[in-house]
Design an enzyme around this catalytic site. Structure first.
Site, PDB file in Angstrom:
ATOM      1  N   HIS A 185       0.829  -1.203   0.000  1.00 13.05           N
ATOM      2  CA  HIS A 185       0.000   0.000   0.000  1.00 13.05           C
ATOM      3  C   HIS A 185       0.862   1.250   0.000  1.00 13.05           C
ATOM      4  CE1 HIS A 185      -3.872  -2.152   1.378  1.00 13.05           C
ATOM      5  NE2 HIS A 185      -3.890  -1.893   0.090  1.00 13.05           N
ATOM      6  N   ARG A 312      -8.329  -1.916 -18.398  1.00 17.02           N
ATOM      7  CA  ARG A 312      -7.766  -3.267 -18.343  1.00 17.02           C
ATOM      8  C   ARG A 312      -8.668  -4.137 -17.481  1.00 17.02           C
ATOM      9  NH1 ARG A 312      -1.965  -4.421 -15.790  1.00 17.02           N
ATOM     10  NH2 ARG A 312      -3.040  -4.058 -13.824  1.00 17.02           N
ATOM     11  N   ASP A 425       6.001  -6.528 -16.045  1.00 20.81           N
ATOM     12  CA  ASP A 425       5.915  -7.990 -16.115  1.00 20.81           C
ATOM     13  C   ASP A 425       6.761  -8.558 -17.254  1.00 20.81           C
ATOM     14  OD1 ASP A 425       4.376  -9.113 -13.989  1.00 20.81           O
ATOM     15  OD2 ASP A 425       2.672  -7.981 -14.755  1.00 20.81           O
ATOM     16  N   CYS A 472       2.901   0.829 -21.219  1.00 22.30           N
ATOM     17  CA  CYS A 472       2.231   1.315 -20.010  1.00 22.30           C
ATOM     18  C   CYS A 472       2.919   0.825 -18.751  1.00 22.30           C
ATOM     19  CB  CYS A 472       0.759   0.913 -20.001  1.00 22.30           C
ATOM     20  SG  CYS A 472       0.516  -0.866 -19.900  1.00 22.30           S
TER      21      CYS A 472
HETATM   22  C1  PEP Z   1       3.184  -4.085 -16.323  1.00 27.17           C
HETATM   23  O1  PEP Z   1       3.289  -5.277 -16.022  1.00 27.17           O
HETATM   24  O2  PEP Z   1       4.117  -3.418 -16.828  1.00 27.17           O
HETATM   25  C2  PEP Z   1       1.923  -3.373 -16.081  1.00 27.17           C
HETATM   26  C3  PEP Z   1       1.751  -2.151 -16.504  1.00 27.17           C
HETATM   27  O3  PEP Z   1       0.964  -4.013 -15.350  1.00 27.17           O
HETATM   28  P1  PEP Z   1       1.010  -4.113 -13.733  1.00 27.17           P
HETATM   29  O4  PEP Z   1       2.177  -3.299 -13.250  1.00 27.17           O
HETATM   30  O5  PEP Z   1      -0.285  -3.606 -13.243  1.00 27.17           O
HETATM   31  O6  PEP Z   1       1.217  -5.577 -13.533  1.00 27.17           O
HETATM   32 MG    MG Z   2       1.563  -6.413 -15.463  1.00 36.14          MG
END
Ligand code: PEP
Ligand code: MG
Length: 538
Positions: A185, A312, A425, A472
């Site tokens: 958090h 998303r 990721d 993103c």
């Molecule tokens: C990512 O994996 O780069 C992404 C934008 O998704 P999250 O950070 O929410 O997993």
């Molecule tokens: Mg991700």
């Protein structure tokens, strides 16, 4: 401290200032035998009520929905029936109120840590609750924020949601914690507040008070020594035009990563590139219903009339388990049922969410698009696109977070309208390195040339198909890296709104051809340091 400490960049941006450590939590006195059981029960429950009310008031005063939701969750914990029953049993067994509260919360904490993932990241919430209730029982103040009389960098083991929500941003330039994770958090709220933050930074507690340090929340680097004391880096100001483009007018859309409508307040962006819907419902035990979802999505769409909003679908599992959706029985959750894969077990939850997004989109002026997280194959992309189009959502994309999807980007673009690269990721899976691991931060560095190659592959597929390919992941918030991404052919960059102005300024300083040359230099480098050096020389 050594000249360089490494942790996890949890909230991008950089700041320099003197470091000061948060005061220590209240200490439990030596336990004494309980003589007045009813008196101790009353003391414990009064403390829990007072803390619940105090955190509830902070939730009511919060100016953004993420903060309010997290604080409400914590206030509910203080009022939790099981917790109270547990405390009563321990007091009747002979422990005084503060010791009983500490003992019962320690049990809950151990249970969370045993589950791991997002629930383990909530241990800080319980620690904070314990400190507040114990302090109330003992009539002590809560650990005080440092008050050095000048802006400073806050150092702590971890921070509680209630603390982050109330930090005075005219005084606190950045935060460094020795514990925590990207999904704690602390990290989520720091991002919502645009506060540069590094978590899981070993050695942070050895930084002496007053030492001038520079915190880079994008790379996770904390440096000391030669950097002069200065207030926070001043970001370029917006002139009200949300558009991003290179010096010669090549457009790169600049979009926001958000978890709720409140994060758009004051944001100068062209739209939303990543609406993390799972953050809206992270404390829900039961799946949110259609109407509840429609209302939540409408709030975001209403803030962006005429603009693009990429929603998303729930990204649950692994480091972000949703109580109502996570598999919970997996030996290796990062490689298990997460993201779009939950459709294998709970197709109805995705169906309801898509119906809710479509209903909210119908009544709004925003240009709503939808994308799925953790897509791996062309078949998955096609299945998701069919579900969305059947529901009336015309523009459908997928995130590229799995290397298998990156290398088949061209084929995936045969099934969907756009790609959005999640570098957080994609790094984790391409480098086989847990994204929460401070120790492996060097492998997770977005300047790794192998990661750039995967991005280049996707961008080339997009350009051949005439379809947008955005980024993103958090890396888009690094201005120099943003120029490289533009040079690789990426068409939009989505990031926490506070990071947009410096990225816009960086893009405007170079022509597309210069950005392409910078990208080639970075691609040709052998490691992240060489890639950075090549681009900064350029
Ligand atoms: C990512 O994996 O780069 C992404 C934008 O998704 P999250 O950070 O929410 O997993
Ligand atoms: Mg991700």
């Amino acid at each position: 401290m050594p000249d360089l400490l490494k942790g996890l960049g949890a909230s991008s941006g950089a700041a320099t200032g003197p470091a000061y450590r948060l005061g220590d939590p209240p200490r439990l006195p030596r336990p004494r035998a309980v003589t007045d059981v009813d008196g101790e029960l009353a003391r414990a429950f009064a403390a829990m009520d007072a803390v619940r009310d105090d955190i509830g008031r902070r939730a009511a005063a919060a100016t953004d929905s993420t903060t309010a939701e997290i604080l409400r969750g914590q206030a509910n914990l203080a009022a939790d029936r099981t917790l109270r029953d547990g405390v009563a049993v321990v007091i009747r067994d002979g422990l005084e109120a503060p010791h009983a509260v500490a003992a019962v919360l320690a049990e809950h904490r151990a249970a969370l840590l045993a589950v791991g993932g997002l629930l383990a990241a909530r241990a800080a919430d319980l620690d904070d609750l314990r400190d507040r209730i114990v302090a109330w029982c003992l009539g002590l103040p809560m650990p005080a924020m440092p008050a050095p009389g000048r802006p400073y960098v806050l150092i702590a083991v971890d921070l509680a949601p209630a603390d982050v929500a109330l930090l005075d941003l005219s005084q606190v330039l950045a935060v460094v914690t020795s514990a925590g994770s990207f999904v704690s958090h602390t990290a989520i709220l720091a991002r919502a507040r645009g506060l540069p933050t590094v978590v899981a930074c070993g050695g942070a507690l050895d930084i002496a008070d007053g030492t001038v340090i520079t915190v880079d929340g994008t790379t996770g680097r904390v440096t000391s020594g030669s950097v002069p004391p200065a207030p926070a880096v001043t970001a370029p100001t917006d002139n009200g035009d949300p558009r991003g483009s290179t010096a010669d007018g090549h457009r790169i859309a600049l979009l926001a990563n958000i978890g709720g409508a409140a994060e758009l307040a004051g944001a100068c962006v062209e739209g939303v590139g990543l609406f993390r819907t799972e953050l809206l419902f992270q404390h829900h035990v039961d799946p949110p219903g259609l109407d509840e979802q429609v209302t939540a999505y409408e709030q975001v769409f209403a803030a962006m009339p005429g603009r693009r909003v990429v929603v998303r679908t729930f990204d649950a599992g692994s480091d972000k388990p949703l109580p109502f959706l996570s598999a919970g029985d997996e030996p290796n959750p990062a490689l298990g049922i997460r993201g779009l894969r939950v459709v294998r077990r709970r197709a109805e939850i995705l169906g309801t969410q898509i119906a809710a997004i479509a209903a909210a989109a119908r009544s709004s002026q925003a240009r709503v698009e939808v994308m799925a997280p953790m897509v791996t194959t062309v078949a998955e992309a096609a299945q998701f696109a069919a579900l969305c189009r059947d529901a009336g959502l015309a523009t459908v994309g997928v995130m590229i977070e799995v290397p298998a999807a990156a290398v088949r980007a061209a084929q995936i673009l045969g099934a969907v309208d756009f790609l959005s690269i999640g570098t957080n990721d994609l790094s984790q899976y391409a480098f086989a390195a847990d994204r929460r691991s401070g120790e492996l931060a060097d492998l997770l560095d977005p300047w790794q040339p192998a990661l750039l190659s995967l991005v280049a592959l996707c961008a080339a597929a997009g350009s051949a198909a005439g379809r947008p390919v955005g980024v993103c992941g958090e890396a888009a918030a690094d201005p120099a890296f943003a120029v490289v991404l533009a040079g690789l052919g990426v068409t939009s960059l989505s990031m926490t709104p506070a990071a947009v102005p410096p990225v816009r300024a960086a893009l405007a300083a170079y022509t597309l051809e210069e950005a392409r040359m910078a990208a080639q230099q970075a691609l040709a480098a052998t490691d992240p340091a060489a890639a950075r050096a090549a681009v900064s020389r350029f």
